[in-house]
Motif scaffolding. Structure first.
Motif, PDB file in Angstrom:
ATOM      1  N   GLN A 116       0.914  -1.413  -0.076  1.00 41.47           N
ATOM      2  CA  GLN A 116       0.061   0.062   0.432  1.00 41.47           C
ATOM      3  C   GLN A 116       1.481   1.268   0.065  1.00 41.47           C
ATOM      4  O   GLN A 116       1.736   1.218   0.671  1.00 41.47           O
ATOM      5  CB  GLN A 116      -0.981   0.086   1.500  1.00 41.47           C
ATOM      6  N   VAL A 117       0.538   1.680  -0.588  1.00 37.30           N
ATOM      7  CA  VAL A 117       1.776   2.859  -1.263  1.00 37.30           C
ATOM      8  C   VAL A 117       0.875   5.170  -1.002  1.00 37.30           C
ATOM      9  O   VAL A 117      -0.153   4.413  -1.166  1.00 37.30           O
ATOM     10  CB  VAL A 117       2.096   3.298  -2.347  1.00 37.30           C
ATOM     11  N   VAL A 118       1.602   5.356  -0.013  1.00 35.27           N
ATOM     12  CA  VAL A 118       1.071   6.314   0.654  1.00 35.27           C
ATOM     13  C   VAL A 118       1.597   7.960   0.051  1.00 35.27           C
ATOM     14  O   VAL A 118       2.956   7.879   0.324  1.00 35.27           O
ATOM     15  CB  VAL A 118       0.928   6.727   2.150  1.00 35.27           C
TER      16      VAL A 118
ATOM     17  N   ALA B  62       8.196   4.840 -10.878  1.00 37.42           N
ATOM     18  CA  ALA B  62       8.881   4.540  -9.759  1.00 37.42           C
ATOM     19  C   ALA B  62       7.874   3.306  -9.022  1.00 37.42           C
ATOM     20  O   ALA B  62       7.856   1.687  -9.444  1.00 37.42           O
ATOM     21  CB  ALA B  62       9.165   4.442  -8.451  1.00 37.42           C
ATOM     22  N   LEU B  63       6.394   3.649  -8.828  1.00 35.78           N
ATOM     23  CA  LEU B  63       4.967   3.435  -8.808  1.00 35.78           C
ATOM     24  C   LEU B  63       5.089   2.180  -9.772  1.00 35.78           C
ATOM     25  O   LEU B  63       4.764   1.304  -9.607  1.00 35.78           O
ATOM     26  CB  LEU B  63       4.234   3.847  -8.402  1.00 35.78           C
TER      27      LEU B  63
ATOM     28  N   ALA C 146      14.812   7.827  -5.419  1.00 27.89           N
ATOM     29  CA  ALA C 146      13.644   7.752  -5.194  1.00 27.89           C
ATOM     30  C   ALA C 146      12.909   6.498  -5.766  1.00 27.89           C
ATOM     31  O   ALA C 146      12.551   5.433  -5.153  1.00 27.89           O
ATOM     32  CB  ALA C 146      12.226   8.858  -5.097  1.00 27.89           C
ATOM     33  N   GLY C 147      12.917   6.020  -6.984  1.00 30.38           N
ATOM     34  CA  GLY C 147      12.780   4.995  -8.082  1.00 30.38           C
ATOM     35  C   GLY C 147      13.725   3.926  -7.048  1.00 30.38           C
ATOM     36  O   GLY C 147      12.976   2.420  -6.928  1.00 30.38           O
ATOM     37  N   ALA C 148      15.082   4.402  -7.078  1.00 26.14           N
ATOM     38  CA  ALA C 148      16.091   3.079  -6.025  1.00 26.14           C
ATOM     39  C   ALA C 148      15.566   2.752  -5.542  1.00 26.14           C
ATOM     40  O   ALA C 148      15.340   1.597  -4.235  1.00 26.14           O
ATOM     41  CB  ALA C 148      17.422   3.552  -6.372  1.00 26.14           C
ATOM     42  N   ALA C 149      14.842   3.913  -4.058  1.00 26.46           N
ATOM     43  CA  ALA C 149      14.701   2.987  -2.931  1.00 26.46           C
ATOM     44  C   ALA C 149      13.158   2.568  -2.566  1.00 26.46           C
ATOM     45  O   ALA C 149      13.597   1.419  -2.416  1.00 26.46           O
ATOM     46  CB  ALA C 149      14.015   4.573  -2.025  1.00 26.46           C
ATOM     47  N   VAL C 150      12.396   2.649  -3.592  1.00 28.59           N
ATOM     48  CA  VAL C 150      10.834   2.313  -3.902  1.00 28.59           C
ATOM     49  C   VAL C 150      11.223   0.777  -4.489  1.00 28.59           C
ATOM     50  O   VAL C 150      10.229  -0.294  -4.131  1.00 28.59           O
ATOM     51  CB  VAL C 150      10.307   2.519  -5.273  1.00 28.59           C
TER      52      VAL C 150
END
Length: 412
Positions: free
Chosen positions: A43-45, A63-64, A204-208
């Motif tokens: 679940q992404v917020v 990223a999502l 951010a993409g790498a962290a996701v």
């Protein structure tokens, strides 16, 4: 799971108070390629406040979308977006129509203020609604400060901690240099998840991707370590910022979920009062409890910590275990990063620098060094320099370092 313990010293002098440091190590099992992966719940917020406009929000959307591509149709995915209001962009559920979900993600646009608490609460509700037997992960992505709704750090950490008792882990990713690192680290700490600092969209993409890779390789959940000291032991120190609770006869440390092959380390200190009899003496019992995934069976591993009580002249010649000493110093270094980050958040640059200098001197004075401690010394020097010209970056980096190396020590 494998459980191993090591003491810095296993000899103590008779009729003399002492302190013993224990290194507790446990390794999660690898994935069984013959077993189907259990369905995951993500679940992404997503913060869509005005400050996310442009490259940050576009990077988060990409990223999502990549995350959706990686998940299986039977995995459950949901997206809540928030500014000063909250929108359920994708109701949490199986990914039976990935095209529609990705179109919904692309439709998210930036808005107004940052009501982080409303977004988090709604995301946790969605996660609990569809969580499977292996629980759920909430991934909070934000670039700002909570300036509407609940803004108190302890309250928001408590919300995440409460959700964790229902099987929901909360991880956080802070984007850019303007977000409240203490808030996001606190939420991740309460939710037993990780906290990452992403200076730009690519990070951010790498962290996701990294967080989801771990989720999809989870082999242990609901792990906890129970330490039952002997009645004669004065106190127990946990050198990790993990949720702890007193229980009958001891302390329970919440470890959360473990990823495949993850090798975790925990350092504890025990104050041992003077012993009046020679010979072997038990100082604590250790119990590791966990649920194995995907079979969801409960397991318990136990071991005991003993010291040998010897005459004073014999104890004087003892040689401490360098591996345990180095791990203790490693954790003391992570604690120094946290304290320095707090000082920077309060505007005390000189205090932060002094804390890092003291930690660096302790590393330099260590009788035996390791590659890890050499790396830590270099990191401290770099952070020390950053405090002067980029205190925001330094503080965020230190919080991420603390989360990864203290709370989740051993996780890659």
């Amino acid at each position: 799971m494998h459980l191993n313990t090591h003491l810095d010293v296993d000899l103590v002098a008779i009729e003399a108070d002492d302190e013993v440091t224990a290194l507790i190590e446990f390794t999660a099992p690898e994935l069984n390629s013959k077993e189907p992966r259990p369905d995951a719940t993500v679940q992404v917020v997503l913060d869509r406040s005005g400050s996310m406009h442009g490259e940050r929000l576009e990077a988060a959307r990409l990223a999502l979308i990549a995350l959706v591509d990686r998940l299986a149709p039977t995995d459950r995915f949901g997206l809540v977006a928030f500014d000063d209001t909250v929108e359920v962009v994708v109701p949490a559920g199986p990914l039976t129509n990935k095209t529609a979900v990705k179109d919904a993600i692309r439709s998210v646009h930036s808005g107004g203020m940052t009501n982080l608490s409303a977004g988090l609460l709604r995301g946790l509700q969605e996660a609990r609604r569809v969580a499977g037997p292996t629980g759920a992960t909430v991934l909070l992505v934000s670039d700002g400060h909570a300036n509407a709704g609940i803004v108190d750090h302890d309250q928001l950490s408590g919300v995440a901690a409460s959700a964790h008792t229902h099987g929901v882990t909360t991880s956080t990713i802070g984007i850019g240099l303007d977000y409240d690192e203490r808030l996001l680290a606190s939420v991740a700490g309460g939710g037993q998840g990780g906290h990452a600092f992403a200076e730009d969209g690519d990070a951010a993409g790498a962290a996701v991707a990294g967080e989801v890779a771990g989720l999809l390789s989870k082999t242990v959940q609901a792990a906890s370590l129970i330490i039952r000291p002997e009645a004669s032991v004065d106190s127990v120190t946990i050198w990790h910022d993990l949720p702890t609770n007193p229980i009958d006869g001891g302390i329970m440390v919440e470890l959360g979920d473990l990823w495949a092959g993850e090798h975790r380390k925990l350092v504890i200190g025990l104050k041992v009062p003077a012993k009046v009899a020679l010979g072997l003496a038990r100082i604590a019992a250790v119990e590791l409890r966990y649920v194995a995934v995907p079979e969801l069976t409960e397991h318990t591993l136990t071991t005991e910590l003993h010291v040998n009580v010897v005459p004073g002249d014999q104890a004087a010649g003892r040689i401490p275990n360098p591996v345990v000493q180095q791990e203790l110093l490693y954790q003391q270094t992570q604690d120094a990063k946290r304290r320095a980050a707090d000082a920077l958040a309060d505007g005390d640059v000189a205090g932060a620098q002094a804390t890092l200098d003291i930690a660096g001197a302790a590393l330099a004075a260590a009788p035996a060094c390791s590659v890890e401690l050499d790396d830590e010394a270099q990191i401290l020097r770099s952070l020390r320099e950053q405090t002067a010209f980029a205190p925001g970056t330094a503080a965020k980096t230190m919080w991420m370092e603390h989360s990864r190396k203290n709370r989740k020590r051993g996780r890659d």
